[in-house]
Design a protein around this motif. Structure first.
Motif, PDB file in Angstrom:
ATOM      1  N   VAL A  31       0.815  -1.226   0.000  1.00  0.00           N
ATOM      2  CA  VAL A  31       0.000   0.000   0.000  1.00  0.00           C
ATOM      3  C   VAL A  31       0.844   1.270   0.000  1.00  0.00           C
ATOM      4  CG1 VAL A  31      -1.882  -1.166   1.220  1.00  0.00           C
ATOM      5  CG2 VAL A  31      -0.200   0.144   2.517  1.00  0.00           C
ATOM      6  N   ALA A  90      -0.060   5.114  -0.464  1.00  0.00           N
ATOM      7  CA  ALA A  90      -0.610   5.581   0.809  1.00  0.00           C
ATOM      8  C   ALA A  90       0.501   6.082   1.715  1.00  0.00           C
ATOM      9  CB  ALA A  90      -1.363   4.445   1.501  1.00  0.00           C
ATOM     10  N   ARG A 136      -5.892   2.327  -0.128  1.00  0.00           N
ATOM     11  CA  ARG A 136      -5.104   1.212   0.411  1.00  0.00           C
ATOM     12  C   ARG A 136      -5.563  -0.116  -0.194  1.00  0.00           C
ATOM     13  NH1 ARG A 136      -2.482   2.202   5.657  1.00  0.00           N
ATOM     14  NH2 ARG A 136      -2.913   4.315   6.414  1.00  0.00           N
TER      15      ARG A 136
END
Length: 506
Positions: free
Chosen positions: A14, A18, A53
């Protein structure tokens, strides 16, 4: 499906898109609830929500051939933006199917995040219509469908929020509160937290009119709702996921239901602590935390709410501000019937005492009695009950409308109309400095010999209060009335000949 979610979450991909969002103390909320309240600031992601995510983790686990062929998703909100940004980063063609009713600002956001890699298809009037069309296109064009919640890789991506929370706060935690729509975030966070810290409660939060997960858990099977409330559009899901339901059954300690008013109050709470404006779904966890703490009588505990999204439609802010005080039980709304006689208006104001009036709507109905719609600032619901009893004890019939949806949404804007009894009526607009008690002082300055036939006031949080007043002044008193305006000291505008007044109120 014995999926090892702990491993999936620890190895989730992720962080190409993110950030590890901060876990921040909410100082004002902590003081008011008597607990240590921390906010997991997922609203600070590039797409202003946690959704990227799960979307990116799903797409990052696809084969090179699947990425080259492309993906498809159905969403009108945060998931669409997460898929779009992921497509741009992975250089993967993406089709996003959105309802035709999607606001242009959301369509533009998807195109901005996805650039040339994203194609937006508008189809159907609802998410269900869009999803059906997306599934059909996925089959026709051999595209990989990126589900907004019911997919192990999506769930694992969202679970990294829980991983960060436990790493950022290793001291005791009483409970973590999580908004639930389809259940992806709650499933992922619950799966991680409960395997490492089973003592930490994981509490889901839903609105009372979109509680598919709560009903499903209660009935121990997935329940499909006929209708869902749309205020918290980010959690407006009729049927939760099969896998998310299984995980929530296993790991959730309960689900709290909150009202629209409580959600509006939570948006205001977060703004006061962070100066950030959450979308309704983003503030659900805070609303649930407050309700749970009050119901359970918690004190000196650490409570964490995931503020999961900030894609707020600007035009909703007026509604949020209107309802936040009621949701916080700081405003009580009443309909009060008083005799249509001189002195009763002042007596009514005396009964209000030093309380701040937030709204005052009145129009003379007949020569015998008057009905007043009034909003009053209170400290809690008990004070509202006390004030209602005070009105009734003094001969003013009072109806508490604080929980009346029709009154709060519509009636407050409709009090008025023409009055055959309003003879010799002069209509003026006044402005006065907005201070506690300012409205009562204004009313006390009026000559008791002149009857008030119309009154409209609403506290909008501005520096100056604005009111519209109808006063019955016989022609022989006009000179005295002019002197009153001069000595009043407040700016006044004569609206007696305003064509709108003549059309709707005279």
């Amino acid at each position: 499906m014995g999926l090892d979610y702990l491993k999936r979450i620890l190895t989730a991909k992720v962080y190409d898109v993110a950030i590890e969002t901060p876990l921040e103390p909410a100082h004002a909320l902590s003081v008011r609830t008597g607990n240590r309240v921390l906010l997991k600031r997922e609203d600070m992601q590039e797409v202003f929500s946690f959704k990227l995510r799960g979307a990116y983790n799903k797409m990052a686990h696809l084969s090179p051939m699947q990425l080259e062929r492309g993906v498809i998703a159905a969403s009108a909100g945060n998931h669409a933006q997460g898929v779009a940004l992921s497509a741009s980063r992975l250089k993967c063609p993406a089709t996003i199917v959105m309802p035709t009713t999607t606001p242009a600002v959301k369509i533009d956001a998807v195109k901005r995040f996805g650039g040339d890699w994203v194609q937006v298809v508008l189809h159907g009037d609802s998410y269900s219509d869009s999803a059906t069309h997306a599934f059909a296109l996925a089959d026709e064009q051999a595209l990989t469908f990126v589900h907004p919640f019911d997919d192990p890789d999506v769930i694992a991506g969202q679970g990294t929020v829980g991983m960060e929370i436990l790493r950022q706060h290793q001291a005791p935690i009483h409970a973590i509160f999580i908004a639930i729509g389809g259940g992806g975030l709650a499933a992922g966070v619950g799966a991680y937290v409960k395997q490492l810290r089973p003592d930490v409660k994981v509490i889901g939060v839903q609105t009372v009119d979109s509680d598919a997960m709560a009903q499903s858990l209660e009935q121990q099977q997935r329940v499909t709702l006929n209708e869902v409330g749309l205020f918290s559009d980010g959690t407006a899901v009729k049927l939760v996921g099969e896998e998310t339901f299984r995980l929530c059954q296993q790991y959730l300690d309960g689900v709290v239901r909150v009202t629209t008013d409580e959600t509006c109050a939570a948006i205001k709470d977060v703004f006061q602590d962070t100066r950030s404006i959450l979308e309704p779904a983003g503030a659900l966890a805070v609303a649930g935390l407050k309700q749970y703490a009050a119901t359970m009588g918690l004190q000196a505990q650490t409570l964490i709410a995931i503020s999961c999204g900030a894609n707020m439609n600007f035009d909703r802010l007026r509604f949020v501000a209107e309802r936040a005080e009621v949701g916080e039980q700081r405003e009580a709304v009443f309909a009060v019937t008083i005799p249509e006689e001189r002195g009763s208006f002042r007596k009514f104001c005396d009964l209000l005492g030093p309380r701040n009036v937030t709204e005052f709507n009145y129009r003379m109905a007949d020569s015998k009695q008057a009905n007043i719609f009034v909003g009053v600032q209170v400290g809690n619901r008990a004070q509202a009950d006390e004030l209602q009893a005070r009105f009734n004890d003094n001969g003013f019939q009072a109806l508490n409308l604080t929980d009346d949806e029709m009154a709060k949404l519509h009636l407050r804007h409709m009090v008025g109309g023409r009055s055959a009894s309003a003879e010799h009526e002069l209509v003026y607009r006044f402005e006065f400095p907005e201070r506690p008690g300012a409205l009562t002082r204004f009313l006390n300055s009026l000559n008791p010999g002149w009857n008030i036939s119309l009154f409209h006031y609403r506290n909008h949080g501005a520096d100056y209060g604005r009111i519209l007043v109808g006063i019955q002044v016989p022609p022989v008193d006009h000179a005295e009335f002019e002197k009153f305006l001069e000595t009043l000291g407040y700016p006044a505008v004569n609206e007696t000949n305003n064509p709108a007044y003549k059309l709707f109120l005279r």
